[in-house]
Scaffold this active site. Structure first.
Site, PDB file in Angstrom:
ATOM      1  N   LYS A 191       0.835  -1.209   0.000  1.00 31.14           N
ATOM      2  CA  LYS A 191       0.000   0.000   0.000  1.00 31.14           C
ATOM      3  C   LYS A 191       0.861   1.246   0.000  1.00 31.14           C
ATOM      4  O   LYS A 191       0.441   2.302  -0.518  1.00 31.14           O
ATOM      5  CB  LYS A 191      -0.978  -0.028   1.183  1.00 31.14           C
ATOM      6  CG  LYS A 191      -0.340   0.049   2.559  1.00 31.14           C
ATOM      7  CD  LYS A 191      -0.158   1.481   3.042  1.00 31.14           C
ATOM      8  CE  LYS A 191       0.592   1.527   4.351  1.00 31.14           C
ATOM      9  NZ  LYS A 191       0.840   2.913   4.812  1.00 31.14           N
ATOM     10  N   THR A 248      -4.125   5.688   2.905  1.00 27.40           N
ATOM     11  CA  THR A 248      -2.872   6.332   2.499  1.00 27.40           C
ATOM     12  C   THR A 248      -2.892   6.834   1.058  1.00 27.40           C
ATOM     13  O   THR A 248      -2.067   7.671   0.689  1.00 27.40           O
ATOM     14  CB  THR A 248      -1.683   5.368   2.678  1.00 27.40           C
ATOM     15  OG1 THR A 248      -1.939   4.158   1.997  1.00 27.40           O
ATOM     16  CG2 THR A 248      -1.458   5.067   4.146  1.00 27.40           C
TER      17      THR A 248
END
Length: 341
Positions: A191, A248
Site C-alpha cells: 500500500k 494512504t
C-alpha cells in the site's frame, strides 16, 4: 525490582502514538524507548515529542527511556522503527529481553538488502522469540488524539494473535486478530508503493477518476502478490490491505502520498530522498516488490511504474502512457495468480 511488562521501541511519530494510545487504556506504566538520549531528555522535560508528534501531551504512565535494560521485564515489545533498520534494532535489543518476550512488528515494508519480509528478518535476528505483526489504517496523529482506529494483529499462532489483540485493544483502539502473517505484511508493504502512485496522480492533476482506477487496479496487484507468497485474498480485502490502501492513497497525512504528489508536480525523486527529508518506506519497497514479483512470475504494472519513475527510468508522462496502453483484459480474471499483462 520489576518493571513495565509492555514496551514500545522507537519514538518516531507512530511509536509515540502507540504509546499514547496504549497508555490511555492502561493503569500500569509502559516504556517508550528511543536510541537518542537527547530526545529522551527533551521528552521527559516537556512531556511532548516535539520533533515527531508536536502538540500531543505524553501521559505520565509513559516511561521515557534510553537504556535497553528498561525492556528486561517486558512480555510484549512493539518494534516501531523504520523497516530498513528493524533487523539491526532487534539484534541490539535481543540480549536484554526475556526468552518468551513477544515482538510485535509495527513497520510496513520489505527489507531491501535481503528481499525478505519483516517477520522473517525479526525471526532471524531474535531466534526463538514469538513474532507478531501489527498493520492497518492508522495515522499517528489520529491515534495519539484518541480518534477511533481499527487495525490487524497477525501471528502464525492464531491463539496468540487473539490474546495479543485483546490485550492491546482499548476504547478507541480496536485490533482484529489474524493468522495470515504474509497477507498482513504484504498489504502494509504494497500500500505504501500504491500511495506513492496515488500521490503522483494527484500531483500531475490526472483527476479523481484516475485515482479511483489506480486504487482498484492496485488492489488487484496486492492480491496477486499476496497469493504468490502465501497470503489470502480476504486479508488483502480487509483492514491491512484495502483499508490501509484507501487511507494512504487519499490523504495528505501520508508521507508516501506526499512524496508521490511532489514527484507528480515535477520535483526530482532524488531531491526527495536526500538526507533530512521525511522517510518514505514505499520508495524502498517499490523496487524490491517488483524484483520478488518477477521471480514469482507475476506482474505488478503500477508498482513497476512507480519504481521506474523513482529510479529515473521513466518520466511521469511516459509511465502514464505505458499503463494506459497495456492490453485490455477481463476484469473478472485479474485476481488470478500467475503472469498478467
Amino acid at each position: 525490582m520489576s518493571g513495565p511488562d509492555l514496551a514500545i521501541v522507537g519514538a518516531g511519530a507512530f511509536g509515540t502514538a502507540l504509546a499514547c494510545t496504549l497508555a490511555r487504556s492502561r493503569s500500569e506504566p509502559l516504556v517508550l524507548y528511543a536510541r537518542n538520549a537527547a530526545q529522551v531528555t527533551d521528552m521527559r522535560d516537556t512531556r511532548v515529542n516535539a520533533r515527531f508528534l508536536p502538540g500531543v501531551v505524553l501521559s505520565e504512565r509513559i516511561e521515557l527511556r534510553n537504556d535497553l535494560t528498561a525492556l528486561g521485564h517486558a512480555s510484549r515489545i512493539l518494534v516501531a522503527v523504520p523497516a530498513q533498520a528493524q533487523g539491526e534494532m532487534i539484534q541490539t535489543l535481543r540480549p536484554h529481553v526475556g526468552p518468551e518476550c513477544e515482538l510485535v512488528i509495527c513497520a510496513k515494508g520489505i527489507e531491501r538488502a535481503s528481499h525478505r519480509f519483516l517477520s522473517e528478518v525479526a525471526a532471524e535476528a531474535a531466534p526463538g522469540l514469538p513474532i507478531s505483526v501489527l498493520s492497518g489504517p492508522g495515522f499517528a496523529a489520529d491515534m495519539a488524539n484518541g480518534l477511533p482506529t481499527a487495525m490487524t494483529l497477525a501471528s502464525s499462532d492464531r491463539a496468540r494473535a487473539e490474546a495479543t489483540a485483546a490485550a492491546l485493544s482499548g476504547d478507541t483502539f480496536r485490533l482484529y486478530a489474524s493468522g495470515d502473517v504474509a497477507g498482513v505484511e504484504i498489504g502494509g508493504a504494497l500500500k505504501n508503493v500504491l500511495a506513492i502512485a496515488a500521490g503522483i496522480v494527484d500531483g500531475a492533476a490526472l483527476g479523481q477518476s484516475a485515482r479511483a482506477a489506480l486504487i482498484a487496479r492496485g488492489l488487484a496487484e496486492m492480491t496477486r502478490f499476496a497469493a504468490a507468497f502465501g497470503g489470502k485474498a480476504e486479508t488483502i480485502a480487509g483492514l491491512s490491505g484495502l483499508g490501509d490502501l484507501v487511507l494512504t492513497a487519499t490523504s495528505d497525512q501520508s508521507r508516501n502520498f506526499r512524496f508521490g504528489r511532489a514527484i507528480g508536480q515535477g520535483v526530482p525523486p532524488k531531491e526527495l530522498s536526500k538526507p533530512g527529508q521525511p522517510l518514505t518506506e514505499g520508495a524502498f519497497t517499490a523496487a524490491v516488490a517488483c524484483d520478488l514479483a518477477r521471480r514469482a512470475g507475476i506482474e505488478l504494472p503500477i508498482a513497476t511504474a512507480v519504481s521506474d519513475v523513482i529510479e529515473g527510468r521513466l518520466t511521469v508522462g511516459q509511465a502514464t502512457e505505458d499503463l494506459m496502453r497495456r492490453p485490455l483484459r477481463n476484469e473478472d480474471a485479474t485476481f488470478d495468480q500467475g503472469p498478467k499483462t
